[in-house]
Enzyme design. Structure first.
Site, PDB file in Angstrom:
ATOM      1  N   GLU A 158      52.174  33.531  16.158  1.00 28.43           N
ATOM      2  CA  GLU A 158      53.202  33.758  17.408  1.00 28.43           C
ATOM      3  C   GLU A 158      54.737  32.660  17.419  1.00 28.43           C
ATOM      4  OE1 GLU A 158      52.978  36.337  19.970  1.00 28.43           O
ATOM      5  OE2 GLU A 158      51.170  37.077  18.799  1.00 28.43           O
ATOM      6  N   GLY A 205      37.772  42.307  35.828  1.00 31.10           N
ATOM      7  CA  GLY A 205      37.409  40.923  35.903  1.00 31.10           C
ATOM      8  C   GLY A 205      38.693  39.860  36.108  1.00 31.10           C
ATOM      9  N   LYS A 249      42.097  42.085  39.979  1.00 31.21           N
ATOM     10  CA  LYS A 249      43.159  42.953  40.236  1.00 31.21           C
ATOM     11  C   LYS A 249      42.865  43.061  41.263  1.00 31.21           C
ATOM     12  CE  LYS A 249      42.885  45.259  36.317  1.00 31.21           C
ATOM     13  NZ  LYS A 249      41.695  44.616  35.849  1.00 31.21           N
ATOM     14  N   THR A 250      41.879  43.713  42.013  1.00 32.15           N
ATOM     15  CA  THR A 250      41.232  43.861  42.742  1.00 32.15           C
ATOM     16  C   THR A 250      40.785  42.361  44.696  1.00 32.15           C
ATOM     17  OG1 THR A 250      39.364  45.269  41.964  1.00 32.15           O
ATOM     18  CG2 THR A 250      39.173  44.702  44.600  1.00 32.15           C
TER      19      THR A 250
HETATM   20  P1  ADP Z   1      39.609  43.209  38.630  1.00 31.14           P
HETATM   21  O1  ADP Z   1      39.614  43.727  39.779  1.00 31.14           O
HETATM   22  O2  ADP Z   1      41.064  42.691  37.695  1.00 31.14           O
HETATM   23  O3  ADP Z   1      38.152  43.902  37.311  1.00 31.14           O
HETATM   24  P2  ADP Z   1      38.363  41.310  40.278  1.00 31.14           P
HETATM   25  O4  ADP Z   1      39.230  40.999  41.160  1.00 31.14           O
HETATM   26  O5  ADP Z   1      36.976  42.662  40.840  1.00 31.14           O
HETATM   27  O6  ADP Z   1      38.923  42.036  38.989  1.00 31.14           O
HETATM   28  O7  ADP Z   1      38.000  40.155  39.839  1.00 31.14           O
HETATM   29  C1  ADP Z   1      36.372  39.390  40.081  1.00 31.14           C
HETATM   30  C2  ADP Z   1      35.479  38.213  40.302  1.00 31.14           C
HETATM   31  O8  ADP Z   1      36.515  37.348  39.375  1.00 31.14           O
HETATM   32  C3  ADP Z   1      36.539  38.755  41.521  1.00 31.14           C
HETATM   33  O9  ADP Z   1      36.351  38.320  43.354  1.00 31.14           O
HETATM   34  C4  ADP Z   1      36.410  36.510  41.539  1.00 31.14           C
HETATM   35  O10 ADP Z   1      35.811  36.030  42.290  1.00 31.14           O
HETATM   36  C5  ADP Z   1      36.947  36.627  39.973  1.00 31.14           C
HETATM   37  N1  ADP Z   1      38.375  36.180  40.013  1.00 31.14           N
HETATM   38  C6  ADP Z   1      38.492  36.990  39.324  1.00 31.14           C
HETATM   39  N2  ADP Z   1      40.155  36.486  38.889  1.00 31.14           N
HETATM   40  C7  ADP Z   1      40.654  35.375  39.527  1.00 31.14           C
HETATM   41  C8  ADP Z   1      41.143  34.171  40.061  1.00 31.14           C
HETATM   42  N3  ADP Z   1      42.050  34.245  39.618  1.00 31.14           N
HETATM   43  N4  ADP Z   1      41.711  33.056  40.877  1.00 31.14           N
HETATM   44  C9  ADP Z   1      40.248  33.387  41.486  1.00 31.14           C
HETATM   45  N5  ADP Z   1      39.180  34.324  41.073  1.00 31.14           N
HETATM   46  C10 ADP Z   1      38.981  35.223  40.415  1.00 31.14           C
HETATM   47 ZN    ZN Z   2      53.504  39.481  16.234  1.00 26.58          ZN
END
Ligand code: ADP
Ligand code: ZN
Length: 607
Positions: A424, A204, A207-208
């Site tokens: 930290e 979340g 990364k995708t």
């Molecule tokens: P992962 O692949 O890391 O599990 P996703 O890329 O699928 O996460 O993220 C899921 C959703 O969360 C995205 O479609 C977006 O709506 C939201 N999101 C996550 N990170 C961001 C970001 N940095 N900026 C804007 N939206 C984000």
């Molecule tokens: Zn430490």
């Protein structure tokens, strides 16, 4: 699907019931009797017709139709073995019994009692096969072809402006975009672009989204597949899928291939249980072969995502494969504000809604959590019939999501946050007050995906091949700084320093046993550097006595204790500064080098 299935099961039960009833009605009652009893039954007129076969006599109790001779559905059949009795026919005729030779017409009954059940079983079998086919194999017809998902996507409508924060990741990916846009610039000079880039971070965190943004920014097709999609029921399918994927990608180059959940495919080999494991291994091998097979400058860039890099097969991380790693971490306060801004763009916020206040209330939230938060709040507002989304809805949505996250143990409570902040800061200050240590690059108390609750990042100022004894000792100091600060401020220590202590102990042990840096043990090495191709510690012969081992342990302990005392002194002397930095860190959740420097008194070296 669910509904349809129970529906047809229902039919199946009805058919079975009908069949059983038929069976009950159609089958006569069969009684085995002795030959004597049989003859007695005949003379008592209980039997009206007899079928004589080669070794059995069957007597039927009633004839419905005299012409038909053998009743179609008799109620009662008496069966007896045939005895060599010449007088039988005479006896039967005398008693007015119909005699029927074996050529009996049993076709209908045979059909009813044998063919019907067989048909029903074939039916059941086909029913289940069809269902299995639908579920697992994608209907048998698509063997070897990747799931429909492997169609290149273009025009994703996502670019870097859709990704808030993650500046470091974006910077690292900028080069890839540059390459995909103008490959000539790179190929002309013979520059090599990495083939595989691993995005590491909790679920979340975007990364995708980042991978899609890279495709969007460079305007190239985007192939996306999840590691778990490769693992199929039939051996060989996954490997075929990988081949297929790369064939398509090569045809569409320049393009991006995104493999989500790389860990489900790339777990270290030879650790699985039976079953499914061979299949995974084959698939992984195929992936490795494909990655080695294509040239770096062909224009296919593979991005993969994982939140468990530590379980990946080391072969995946070798040069020429996923040799570049980009950390995609949970957002800090500033980044959370930016993410909230991105997601509330199309939403009407009530006047007075302050995204920063919302961000402050949501430490530990990922981008996906924040997107979810905005959506929940909007839905609540709609439900209430409001014109816009107010702080109240946001509050309610936060409470709801926090409750869910707490269950998953992902949010630190206030006390924990405070402890982590001092911990930290302890690392950072010790790094600042030692001469040879690397400069503090970033301090953060945003829980990291992988183990640590916070982190202090130091950047080496130059490449190092040799380290002096002082440097090693001061490295130990920095590692001990976290626990020392906890002890100083709270008079209590926590489990949070386990990894620090382990690393400090490792350094101390190497100094004593490997580098010959201890007076007591002398300039002797007792331990070979760990062979990276063997499992660490597994085949290392011990080449010293128990007594030496004891001495090594004692010396390691002495070093750690001495250094700890020194570190505690340093921090005690800097207590006001420790408080100041830790409070600021608590407030902001993360400090970069500039912000950290700004907090230090001018006379302290900031490098
Ligand atoms: P992962 O692949 O890391 O599990 P996703 O890329 O699928 O996460 O993220 C899921 C959703 O969360 C995205 O479609 C977006 O709506 C939201 N999101 C996550 N990170 C961001 C970001 N940095 N900026 C804007 N939206 C984000
Ligand atoms: Zn430490």
């Amino acid at each position: 699907m669910e509904k349809k299935m129970s529906f047809s099961l229902y039919y199946l039960f009805i058919a079975l019931g009908v069949f059983m009833l038929l069976q009950y009605w159609l089958s006569p009652q069969i009684t085995n009797v002795s030959y004597t009893q049989f003859k007695k039954l005949v003379s008592e007129q209980k039997i009206n017709s007899v079928v004589i076969s080669s070794n059995l006599l069957k007597g039927f109790d009633k004839v419905e139709d005299a012409q038909k001779k053998e009743p179609l559905f008799p109620k009662q059949v008496y069966v007896t073995p045939r005895v060599d009795d010449r007088g039988l026919v005479d006896f039967l005729e005398k008693n007015n019994v119909d005699i029927i030779a074996e050529n009996e017409n049993t076709l209908l009954r045979t059909i009813l009692s044998w063919v019907l059940p067989a048909l029903i079983f074939v039916g059941i079998w086909m029913f289940f096969m069809r269902r299995m086919g639908q579920g697992a194999a994608g209907g048998m017809m698509t063997l070897g072809k990747s799931k429909a998902k492997i169609i290149a996507q273009t025009d994703l409508g996502v670019d870097f402006s859709s990704v808030a924060g993650q500046e470091e990741a974006k910077q690292e990916l900028a080069e890839v975009i540059e390459f995909l846009k103008t490959p000539e610039k790179f190929t002309r000079l013979g520059a090599k672009i990495p083939k595989g880039i691993l995005l590491v971070g909790p679920p979340g965190t975007g990364k995708t989204l980042l991978a899609k943004a890279v495709a969007g920014e460079s305007g190239v097709p985007f192939f996306s597949i999840s590691g778990s999609d490769f693992i199929e029921m039939f051996v060989g399918l996954g490997a075929a899928r990988v081949r297929d994927l790369f064939e398509q990608a090569n045809a569409k180059a320049p393009c991006i291939v995104f493999i989500d959940e790389l860990d489900s495919l790339g777990k270290a080999r030879g650790t699985g249980m039976l079953g499914g494991h061979d299949e995974r291994e084959q698939t992984l091998n195929q992936l490795l072969a494909e990655m080695d097979g294509f040239e770096a400058n062909k224009g296919v860039v593979i991005l993969a995502a994982t939140n468990r890099p530590e379980i990946l097969d080391p072969a995946l991380l070798r040069p020429g494969r996923f040799d570049r790693h980009i950390l995609v971490d949970r957002p800090d306060l500033k980044e959370r504000v930016a993410i909230l801004a991105v997601h509330s763009k199309g939403i009407k916020l009530a006047p007075g809604v302050d995204l920063e206040i919302i961000a402050r209330r949501t430490p530990g939230f990922t981008g996906a959590d924040l997107a979810n938060l905005v959506n929940e709040a909007t839905l609540l507002a709609v439900r209430k019939g409001r014109e816009d989304v107010s702080g109240e809805e946001f509050e309610a949505a936060i409470d709801r999501i926090v409750a869910g996250l707490e269950k998953k143990n992902r949010v630190l409570n206030e006390n924990e946050k405070k402890t982590v902040a001092y911990h930290e800061t302890g690392h950072a200050l010790v790094a600042t007050f030692r001469k040879t240590t690397e400069k503090v690059h970033k301090i953060s108390i945003v829980p990291r995906g992988i183990g640590a609750l916070g982190y202090t990042m130091q950047l080496p100022t130059e490449d190092r091949f040799l380290m002096s004894k002082t440097e090693l000792l001061e490295k130990i100091d920095v590692l001990l700084g976290g626990r020392a600060a906890e002890k100083l401020i709270f008079g209590e220590i926590t489990t949070g320093a386990q990894n620090d202590l382990q690393r400090a102990t490792e350094i101390a042990r190497s100094m004593v046993a490997m580098y010959g840096m201890d007076e007591k043990l002398g300039q002797v090495t007792y331990q070979q550097p760990a062979n990276q191709f063997l499992q660490q510690g597994m085949f290392q012969p011990k080449e010293f006595s128990e007594q030496t081992a004891l001495m090594i342990d004692e010396e390691v302990r002495r070093i750690i204790e001495e250094r700890m005392a020194g570190v505690e002194k340093t921090l005690a002397a800097q207590r006001p500064l420790l408080e100041k930095v830790a409070q600021t860190l608590l407030e902001k959740e993360a400090l970069d080098d500039e912000e950290f420097k700004a907090l230090l008194p001018p006379e302290v070296k900031a490098g």
